[in-house]
Scaffold this motif. Structure first.
Motif, short mmCIF file in Angstrom:
data_model
loop_
_atom_site.label_atom_id
_atom_site.label_comp_id
_atom_site.label_asym_id
_atom_site.label_seq_id
_atom_site.Cartn_x
_atom_site.Cartn_y
_atom_site.Cartn_z
N VAL A 21 0.84 -1.20 0.00
CA VAL A 21 0.00 0.00 0.00
C VAL A 21 0.88 1.26 0.00
O VAL A 21 0.64 2.21 -0.74
N LYS A 22 1.92 1.21 0.82
CA LYS A 22 2.84 2.36 0.90
C LYS A 22 3.46 2.64 -0.48
O LYS A 22 3.56 3.80 -0.89
N VAL A 23 3.84 1.58 -1.16
CA VAL A 23 4.43 1.75 -2.50
C VAL A 23 3.41 2.41 -3.43
O VAL A 23 3.73 3.37 -4.14
N LEU A 24 2.17 1.90 -3.40
CA LEU A 24 1.13 2.47 -4.28
C LEU A 24 0.89 3.94 -3.95
O LEU A 24 0.76 4.77 -4.84
N GLN A 25 0.83 4.23 -2.65
CA GLN A 25 0.57 5.63 -2.26
C GLN A 25 1.73 6.53 -2.65
O GLN A 25 1.54 7.67 -3.06
N HIS A 26 2.93 5.99 -2.56
CA HIS A 26 4.12 6.76 -2.92
C HIS A 26 4.17 7.04 -4.42
O HIS A 26 4.52 8.13 -4.85
N LYS A 27 3.79 6.04 -5.22
CA LYS A 27 3.93 6.17 -6.68
C LYS A 27 2.67 6.69 -7.37
O LYS A 27 2.71 7.08 -8.52
N GLY A 28 1.53 6.65 -6.65
CA GLY A 28 0.25 6.97 -7.31
C GLY A 28 -0.29 5.72 -7.97
O GLY A 28 0.50 4.86 -8.39
N TYR A 29 -1.60 5.59 -8.01
CA TYR A 29 -2.12 4.30 -8.50
C TYR A 29 -3.32 4.40 -9.43
O TYR A 29 -4.05 3.43 -9.63
N THR A 30 -3.55 5.57 -10.01
CA THR A 30 -4.58 5.56 -11.06
C THR A 30 -3.90 4.99 -12.32
O THR A 30 -2.68 5.11 -12.47
N ASP A 31 -4.68 4.37 -13.18
CA ASP A 31 -4.11 3.74 -14.37
C ASP A 31 -2.96 2.80 -14.03
O ASP A 31 -1.89 2.86 -14.62
N ASP A 138 -9.53 2.26 -3.71
CA ASP A 138 -10.50 1.54 -4.54
C ASP A 138 -9.82 0.81 -5.68
O ASP A 138 -8.96 1.37 -6.36
N ASN A 139 -10.20 -0.43 -5.87
CA ASN A 139 -9.57 -1.22 -6.94
C ASN A 139 -10.51 -2.29 -7.44
O ASN A 139 -11.49 -2.64 -6.78
N GLN A 140 -10.19 -2.82 -8.60
CA GLN A 140 -10.94 -3.92 -9.19
C GLN A 140 -10.08 -5.18 -9.12
O GLN A 140 -8.92 -5.14 -9.53
N TRP A 141 -10.68 -6.26 -8.66
CA TRP A 141 -9.99 -7.56 -8.69
C TRP A 141 -10.27 -8.17 -10.05
O TRP A 141 -11.42 -8.23 -10.50
N LEU A 142 -9.21 -8.57 -10.73
CA LEU A 142 -9.39 -9.14 -12.07
C LEU A 142 -8.95 -10.60 -12.06
O LEU A 142 -7.85 -10.91 -11.59
N ASP A 143 -9.80 -11.48 -12.57
CA ASP A 143 -9.42 -12.89 -12.70
C ASP A 143 -8.61 -13.02 -13.98
O ASP A 143 -9.15 -12.94 -15.09
N VAL A 144 -7.31 -13.23 -13.82
CA VAL A 144 -6.41 -13.22 -14.98
C VAL A 144 -6.77 -14.32 -15.98
O VAL A 144 -6.48 -14.22 -17.17
N SER A 169 -7.34 -5.65 -23.56
CA SER A 169 -7.74 -4.26 -23.88
C SER A 169 -9.22 -4.03 -23.60
O SER A 169 -9.59 -2.93 -23.21
N ASN A 170 -10.04 -5.07 -23.76
CA ASN A 170 -11.47 -4.90 -23.46
C ASN A 170 -11.76 -4.88 -21.96
O ASN A 170 -12.75 -4.30 -21.53
N ALA A 171 -10.92 -5.54 -21.19
CA ALA A 171 -11.22 -5.69 -19.75
C ALA A 171 -10.78 -4.46 -18.94
O ALA A 171 -11.29 -4.23 -17.85
N ILE A 172 -9.84 -3.72 -19.47
CA ILE A 172 -9.24 -2.64 -18.67
C ILE A 172 -9.79 -1.28 -19.11
O ILE A 172 -9.76 -0.97 -20.30
N THR A 173 -10.26 -0.52 -18.14
CA THR A 173 -10.68 0.85 -18.48
C THR A 173 -9.76 1.86 -17.81
O THR A 173 -9.12 1.55 -16.79
N LYS A 174 -9.71 3.02 -18.36
CA LYS A 174 -8.77 4.04 -17.89
C LYS A 174 -9.12 4.53 -16.49
O LYS A 174 -10.26 4.47 -16.06
N GLY A 175 -8.10 5.01 -15.80
CA GLY A 175 -8.31 5.70 -14.53
C GLY A 175 -8.51 4.79 -13.33
O GLY A 175 -8.87 5.27 -12.25
N GLN A 176 -8.32 3.49 -13.51
CA GLN A 176 -8.61 2.55 -12.42
C GLN A 176 -7.34 1.88 -11.89
O GLN A 176 -6.30 1.92 -12.54
N LEU A 177 -7.50 1.26 -10.73
CA LEU A 177 -6.45 0.40 -10.19
C LEU A 177 -6.95 -1.05 -10.24
O LEU A 177 -8.07 -1.35 -9.80
N TYR A 178 -6.15 -1.93 -10.81
CA TYR A 178 -6.51 -3.36 -10.92
C TYR A 178 -5.54 -4.21 -10.11
O TYR A 178 -4.34 -3.93 -10.09
N ILE A 179 -6.07 -5.26 -9.51
CA ILE A 179 -5.24 -6.24 -8.81
C ILE A 179 -5.50 -7.58 -9.49
O ILE A 179 -6.65 -8.04 -9.57
N THR A 180 -4.43 -8.20 -9.97
CA THR A 180 -4.63 -9.50 -10.63
C THR A 180 -3.50 -10.48 -10.30
O THR A 180 -2.50 -10.11 -9.68
#
Ligand code: ADP
Ligand code: ASP
Ligand code: MG
Length: 416
Positions: A21-31, A138-144, A169-180
């Protein structure tokens, strides 16, 4: 889009997840798309479960219970709510695992392996995604397995690039954080496949290529790519920059810091790869990109253990040339033996290989009928890129050298 990859070591406990989480907050996590491996050594633990299941070992249930305990401990450390929905999700995953074990009729080891080993990644990503949502990231869990489509070469699946790119390309939309999940894919018939051990780096590259990402960062417990594995060598040096070609060579020879398949897709689209410390975020780590081979230019050492050194000669009067060698390579390929070095003379063909899928015995049995065979198991292969005399002396010191091969910038030594 940026792609991050966190390996097992980085998320081995609750503190590791909080550090992510610290890494994400440090680097930013949109897109941002985050690829995560199984926590800690859980893939090894699942391999033991698979073995116990296949051998009908009485310890199977205990082993599964230990895996469950490990994850529930992490959940207990992360979530305050004792009835948090993550607990039901975890129950559900273990239910699927048991369900597969009961229903399965296949005796194909590689198939069973792939249906079970990936539960490690399912558990880690569910926990991390839920935790992030819980604390407001906020994030989306993606089943790889919905997006990475592969062949049915279980344990060594090949990516169907066109279909995968289309689905990603169809599964990913802009401006989000995904965890897969790293490491996994699925056949067109929805059976889980794996990309080979340590394959999560490759997953990151598959997403990067498919999304034409800005860059990929692999977060590690080391500063970056060093000129040798710090577990094997003292006084290692950080490589600030290496070319794709150099990284491919190092990874291919066995530098376990990056999975070898990771680099080609990135090179093809000129996507830079950063290897950085998840412990000290101030460090810049290593950049892999187009440009100079290695900066600074120092000898780079790679060690591969548990190799087999095999010498083959013909039983008849033939030489070890085109026909015999062609025949041998077909067999090496069929038995999935990975060749790390070859040397040839008229009468003998020498090869250093790795038996990842435990096929060596069957291979030897087959070739013994046509060839004279000698081999030593458990030898070590040292590779030194950009070698100097001093570097070679250091490796040779106190060792029995079985074979030495020198080319322009690389020396390889097989030692006992
Ligand atoms: P992950 O959990 O991210 O997959 P690994 O443990 O597989 O991480 O890989 C990181 C380890 O790779 C390091 O701790 C280090 O011991 C080892 N390693 C091997 N070769 C190198 C190298 N050339 N540079 C840095 N680390 C290396
Ligand atoms: N969890 C898998 C493994 O340990 C994949 C990875 O970590 O890269 O091999
Ligand atoms: Mg790893």
């Amino acid at each position: 889009m940026r792609i991050f990859k966190f390996g097992g070591a980085s998320v081995k406990d609750a503190a590791g997840v909080k550090n992510l989480v610290k890494v994400l907050q440090h680097k930013g996590y949109t897109d941002t798309l985050v690829v995560v491996s199984a926590m800690g050594k859980m893939t090894n633990a699942f391999e033991k479960v698979i073995k116990a299941y296949i051998e009908k070992d009485k310890n199977l249930d205990t082993q599964i219970a230990q895996i469950k305990k490990y994850h529930t401990q992490i959940i207990g450390d992360l979530f305050t709510d004792r009835n948090h929905p993550i607990l039901f999700e975890i129950e559900h995953i273990f239910g699927l695992l048991k369900g597969f074990m009961l229903a399965n009729r296949s005796t194909n080891y590689n198939f069973i392996y792939d249906q079970l080993v990936g539960f490690g990644e399912m558990l880690s990503t569910k926990i991390i995604s839920n935790y992030l949502n819980e604390i407001g990231v906020d994030n989306q869990w993606l089943d790889v397995r919905q997006v990475i489509v592969t062949s049915d070469d279980y344990r060594d699946a090949k990516v169907d690039w066109d279909e995968t790119k289309y689905r990603i390309s169809n599964a990913i939309t802009k401006g989000q954080l995904y965890i897969t999940q790293g490491f996994l894919g699925a056949t067109k018939d929805n059976f889980t496949t794996t990309l080979g051990r340590e394959g999560s780096d490759y997953t990151a590259a598959i997403f990067a290529y498919s999304l034409n990402a800005a860059d990929v960062t692999i977060w590690k417990d080391v500063q970056g790519v060093l000129n040798a594995d710090p577990r094997e060598f003292k006084d290692t040096k950080l490589l600030n920059q290496i070319s794709y070609k150099e990284a491919i060579e190092m990874a291919f020879y066995g530098a376990s810091v990056i999975h070898p398949k990771t680099l080609k897709p990135l090179e093809n689209s000129s996507i830079p790869l950063y290897v950085r410390s998840f412990i000290d975020l101030k460090l810049e780590g290593t950049q892999v990109k187009k440009g100079e081979d290695v900066v600074p230019l120092v000898p780079c050492f790679v060690v591969k253990k548990e190799q087999i050194y095999l010498q083959i000669s013909a039983l008849d009067f033939s030489f070890m040339v085109e026909h015999n060698i062609g025949n041998l390579f077909q067999l090496l390929d069929r038995y999935k033996l990975k060749v790390n070095l070859i040397q040839n003379s008229a009468l003998s063909f020498r090869v250093c290989l790795e038996d990842k899928y435990t096929n060596f015995e069957a291979f030897i049995e087959e070739i013994r009928t046509h060839y004279r065979v000698e081999y030593s198991e458990n030898v070590t292969l040292f590779t030194i890129r950009h070698f100097t005399e001093e570097a070679v002396n250091e490796v040779e010191k106190d060792k029995e050298i079985v074979l030495k091969q020198i080319s322009e910038s690389t020396i390889q030594l097989i030692v006992k």
